[in-house]
Design a protein around this motif. Structure first.
Motif, PDB file in Angstrom:
ATOM      1  N   LEU A  65      -9.847   0.665   9.531  1.00 23.07           N
ATOM      2  CA  LEU A  65      -8.628  -0.107   9.755  1.00 23.07           C
ATOM      3  C   LEU A  65      -7.451   0.602   9.091  1.00 23.07           C
ATOM      4  N   ILE A  66      -6.383   0.782   9.832  1.00 26.56           N
ATOM      5  CA  ILE A  66      -5.123   1.281   9.277  1.00 26.56           C
ATOM      6  C   ILE A  66      -4.183   0.083   9.231  1.00 26.56           C
ATOM      7  N   TRP A  67      -3.714  -0.250   8.039  1.00 24.68           N
ATOM      8  CA  TRP A  67      -3.005  -1.521   7.868  1.00 24.68           C
ATOM      9  C   TRP A  67      -1.848  -1.374   6.893  1.00 24.68           C
ATOM     10  N   GLY A  68      -1.102  -2.433   6.724  1.00 22.67           N
ATOM     11  CA  GLY A  68       0.095  -2.370   5.899  1.00 22.67           C
ATOM     12  C   GLY A  68      -0.004  -3.209   4.639  1.00 22.67           C
ATOM     13  N   PHE A  69       0.427  -2.626   3.505  1.00 20.42           N
ATOM     14  CA  PHE A  69       0.546  -3.395   2.264  1.00 20.42           C
ATOM     15  C   PHE A  69       1.792  -4.266   2.379  1.00 20.42           C
ATOM     16  N   GLU A  76       9.008  -0.784  -6.065  1.00 17.14           N
ATOM     17  CA  GLU A  76       9.440   0.574  -6.383  1.00 17.14           C
ATOM     18  C   GLU A  76       8.243   1.517  -6.347  1.00 17.14           C
ATOM     19  N   LYS A  77       8.418   2.686  -5.770  1.00 20.69           N
ATOM     20  CA  LYS A  77       7.344   3.669  -5.637  1.00 20.69           C
ATOM     21  C   LYS A  77       7.583   4.835  -6.605  1.00 20.69           C
ATOM     22  N   ARG A  91      -2.123   8.059 -16.231  1.00 24.12           N
ATOM     23  CA  ARG A  91      -1.428   8.297 -14.967  1.00 24.12           C
ATOM     24  C   ARG A  91      -2.042   9.478 -14.214  1.00 24.12           C
ATOM     25  N   ILE A  92      -2.118   9.306 -12.877  1.00 21.85           N
ATOM     26  CA  ILE A  92      -2.509  10.410 -11.997  1.00 21.85           C
ATOM     27  C   ILE A  92      -1.537  10.414 -10.813  1.00 21.85           C
ATOM     28  N   GLY A  93      -1.572  11.464 -10.023  1.00 24.24           N
ATOM     29  CA  GLY A  93      -0.684  11.553  -8.863  1.00 24.24           C
ATOM     30  C   GLY A  93      -1.035  10.506  -7.816  1.00 24.24           C
ATOM     31  N   VAL A  94      -0.026   9.981  -7.159  1.00 23.16           N
ATOM     32  CA  VAL A  94      -0.256   8.927  -6.168  1.00 23.16           C
ATOM     33  C   VAL A  94      -1.175   9.404  -5.051  1.00 23.16           C
ATOM     34  N   ARG A 102       2.497   2.855  -2.178  1.00 19.40           N
ATOM     35  CA  ARG A 102       2.568   4.131  -1.483  1.00 19.40           C
ATOM     36  C   ARG A 102       3.892   4.215  -0.700  1.00 19.40           C
ATOM     37  N   PRO A 103       4.388   5.428  -0.475  1.00 15.17           N
ATOM     38  CA  PRO A 103       5.680   5.569   0.197  1.00 15.17           C
ATOM     39  C   PRO A 103       5.796   4.824   1.518  1.00 15.17           C
ATOM     40  N   ASN A 104       4.752   4.863   2.351  1.00 13.79           N
ATOM     41  CA  ASN A 104       4.821   4.206   3.656  1.00 13.79           C
ATOM     42  C   ASN A 104       4.027   2.907   3.725  1.00 13.79           C
ATOM     43  N   ASN A 105       3.525   2.437   2.555  1.00 12.52           N
ATOM     44  CA  ASN A 105       2.843   1.130   2.482  1.00 12.52           C
ATOM     45  C   ASN A 105       1.659   1.003   3.435  1.00 12.52           C
ATOM     46  N   LEU A 106       0.966   2.115   3.693  1.00 12.08           N
ATOM     47  CA  LEU A 106      -0.168   2.083   4.608  1.00 12.08           C
ATOM     48  C   LEU A 106      -1.487   2.123   3.844  1.00 12.08           C
ATOM     49  N   GLY A 107      -2.441   1.303   4.298  1.00 10.24           N
ATOM     50  CA  GLY A 107      -3.766   1.274   3.723  1.00 10.24           C
ATOM     51  C   GLY A 107      -4.809   1.719   4.739  1.00 10.24           C
ATOM     52  N   LEU A 108      -5.954   2.185   4.239  1.00  9.22           N
ATOM     53  CA  LEU A 108      -7.057   2.625   5.087  1.00  9.22           C
ATOM     54  C   LEU A 108      -8.338   2.027   4.533  1.00  9.22           C
ATOM     55  N   SER A 109      -9.088   1.305   5.365  1.00  6.27           N
ATOM     56  CA  SER A 109     -10.307   0.648   4.907  1.00  6.27           C
ATOM     57  C   SER A 109     -11.418   0.781   5.939  1.00  6.27           C
TER      58      SER A 109
END
Length: 229
Positions: A65-69, A76-77, A91-94, A102-109
Motif C-alpha cells: 500500500l502506498i498511502w499518505g500520512f 515541520e520536516k 538522530r539518523i538521516g530521514v 517525510r517531505p512528501n508524507n508518503l507511507g509504504l506498507s
C-alpha cells in the motif's frame, strides 16, 4: 554547457481510504505486520472500485500500500529524525528511517489479504499500520520472488528489538471484547503506544480502540489498564 532541469509536479488522488479500529495515530503500530491480526479494510472510491479492477487480486496473499500520512501534512520536516526504536535520543538521516515526518508524507506498507470483496469494492487485510481514514494512493501485489530479501541488512534495527510491555488488565475489562479483538488490543498495548518523549509513570494515557477509550498507565515494563469507556 548549460544544464536545464525541468520541474515536474505529479498530482495524485486517493484510490481508496482505509478503515481501522484505530481512530487516531496514537496506538497505531510503528510498522506493518507487528500486530499481525489487526484487522482493517481498504475501501476503493467510486472511480477506482470497479469490479474489473480487482480481477485476479484473490490469487495473492499480500499487498503493498502506498498511502499518505494525513495527520502530518503540516508538521515541520527535518533531514534527521529520532527513531523510537533508538529511544528517541539518537538522530539518523530521514532516508535511513521509516519516520512518518517525510517531505512528501508518503507511507509504504505490506499487508496480508484476508478477503477480496469484489462487489463491495473493498479488500479486508491484516497487519496494517494505518489509522482510520488514511488515504491510499496505490495498491500493488506483493511478489515474494522480487520483494523478499531475507538476507538483507536492516541498519540500526539489526541491533535493537522492540521491548514489549507486560499488560495487566482486569477480567471485567477483558470481558468487554471478543477474543480476537482482545488479543489485538493486548498486542497494541504491549508495544507501548506512548510517544517516545513521554516516560512519566504518573501520567494517565488514553488510546482509542474501536468505539472505546482505553485508559492506562505504565510503570517500568508493566502497562496497567485503568479503565475502558
Amino acid at each position: 554547457m548549460v544544464n536545464i532541469f525541468y520541474l515536474c509536479t505529479m498530482i495524485i488522488e486517493p484510490v481508496a481510504f482505509f478503515r481501522s479500529p484505530l481512530t487516531s495515530k496514537f496506538g497505531v503500530p510503528r510498522q506493518s505486520g507487528i500486530v499481525s491480526e489487526l484487522r482493517g479494510r481498504i475501501e476503493f472510491t467510486e472511480r477506482y472500485g470497479r469490479p474489473e479492477a480487482l480481477r485476479g487480486m484473490d490469487a495473492f496473499d499480500y499487498l503493498w500500500l502506498i498511502w499518505g500520512f494525513s495527520d502530518n501534512v503540516e508538521a515541520e520536516k527535518h533531514p534527521t529524525v529520532r527513531p523510537p526504536l533508538l529511544g528517541g535520543n539518537e538522530r539518523i538521516g530521514v532516508w535511513a528511517s521509516r519516520s512518518p515526518f517525510r517531505p512528501n508524507n508518503l507511507g509504504l506498507s505490506s499487508v496480508r489479504i484476508s478477503r477480496v470483496l469484489v462487489e463491495e469494492a473493498a479488500i479486508e487485510v491484516l497487519g496494517a499500520d494505518l489509522m482510520d481514514g488514511t488515504p491510499i494512493y496505490d495498491v500493488k501485489p506483493y511478489l515474494a520472488y522480487a520483494d523478499s530479501h531475507p538476507e538483507a541488512r536492516g541498519g540500526f534495527t539489526d541491533n535493537h528489538e522492540w521491548q514489549r510491555l507486560q499488560v495487566e488488565m482486569s477480567p471485567e475489562y477483558e470481558a468487554m471484547f471478543a477474543a480476537d479483538d482482545l488479543r489485538v488490543l493486548r498486542e497494541l498495548l504491549s508495544l507501548d503506544p506512548r510517544p517516545h518523549y513521554h516516560r512519566d509513570e504518573e501520567r494517565e494515557y488514553g488510546m482509542p480502540f474501536m468505539e472505546y477509550d482505553v485508559r492506562f498507565r505504565v510503570e517500568g515494563n508493566v502497562l496497567y489498564v485503568l479503565g475502558i469507556r
